[in-house]
Enzyme design. Structure first.
Site, mmCIF file in Angstrom:
data_model
loop_
_atom_site.group_PDB
_atom_site.id
_atom_site.type_symbol
_atom_site.label_atom_id
_atom_site.label_comp_id
_atom_site.label_asym_id
_atom_site.label_seq_id
_atom_site.Cartn_x
_atom_site.Cartn_y
_atom_site.Cartn_z
ATOM 1 N N ARG A 60 -10.853 23.057 18.194
ATOM 2 C CA ARG A 60 -11.444 22.167 19.194
ATOM 3 C C ARG A 60 -11.191 20.695 18.917
ATOM 4 O O ARG A 60 -11.265 19.873 19.826
ATOM 5 C CB ARG A 60 -12.922 22.484 19.373
ATOM 6 C CG ARG A 60 -13.106 23.783 20.173
ATOM 7 C CD ARG A 60 -14.532 24.213 20.188
ATOM 8 N NE ARG A 60 -14.852 24.789 18.904
ATOM 9 C CZ ARG A 60 -15.446 25.950 18.735
ATOM 10 N NH1 ARG A 60 -15.814 26.656 19.772
ATOM 11 N NH2 ARG A 60 -15.701 26.396 17.542
ATOM 12 N N GLU A 97 -19.108 29.837 3.803
ATOM 13 C CA GLU A 97 -20.362 30.424 3.335
ATOM 14 C C GLU A 97 -20.108 31.622 2.427
ATOM 15 O O GLU A 97 -20.759 31.800 1.412
ATOM 16 C CB GLU A 97 -21.208 30.834 4.546
ATOM 17 C CG GLU A 97 -22.627 31.167 4.171
ATOM 18 C CD GLU A 97 -23.514 31.377 5.380
ATOM 19 O OE1 GLU A 97 -24.693 31.674 5.164
ATOM 20 O OE2 GLU A 97 -23.030 31.260 6.524
#
Length: 177
Positions: A60, A97
């Site tokens: 994006r 993560e």
């Protein structure tokens, strides 16, 4: 209608307990998308931030960075996932993560000393932005500023980047939401 109100929140995505901020609803809205580009452009015109090139993070960051490059008359350099750029690249690994990921940039994408505006859609942990900044610096560029549509300050990326000395500009934030 403000930018923030055009961003959809999807609860429990990609996993339970996460409130996913989906900017695709903002991008598909022609007025919303124009607001993003106009507000970012105004910020850089009015504040005189000195930079030579816009670098966008996949994917994006390409949308925002490309439009911003056009409006501000600057070149655009993509930072991509591994294996997507032909020719010689530099890479940077960064923490996710659960594991690591990597991004790449052409080794000759910037002239030494080029001042760069690094652009992405969302700032959460700061890992992607740090990886992008590392790539820019590896090839001799300097981060003039980083720009994001959304900041999630509770996740800590803003603090991490500012502690490293990076200047940030975010259009909106979702704090504690």
């Amino acid at each position: 209608m403000a930018i923030k109100s055009r961003i959809r929140t999807i609860p429990d995505y990609p996993k339970k307990g996460i409130m996913f901020r989906d900017i695709t609803t903002l991008l598909k809205d022609p007025v919303g998308f124009r607001l993003v580009i106009d507000q970012l452009s105004q910020h850089y015109i009015e504040n005189g931030v000195d930079f030579d090139m816009i670098v966008g993070m996949e994917a994006r960051g390409f949308i925002i960075g490309g439009a911003l490059s056009y409006t501000l008359g600057k070149g655009f350099v993509p930072i991509r996932k591994p294996g997507k750029l032909p020719g010689e690249v530099v890479d940077q690994e960064y923490q996710l993560e659960y594991g690591t990921d990597k991004v790449e940039m052409h080794i000759d994408a910037l002239e030494k000393g080029s001042r760069v505006l690094l652009v992405d859609d969302l700032l959460a942990t700061g890992g992607t932005a740090m990886a992008g900044a590392s790539l820019v610096e590896k090839v001799g560029g300097v981060i003039a500023e980083m720009a994001f549509i959304v900041n999630l300050p509770d996740i800590g990326g803003q603090k991490k980047l500012e502690e490293k000395g990076y200047k940030l500009f975010c259009l909106t934030e979702f704090e504690g939401e």
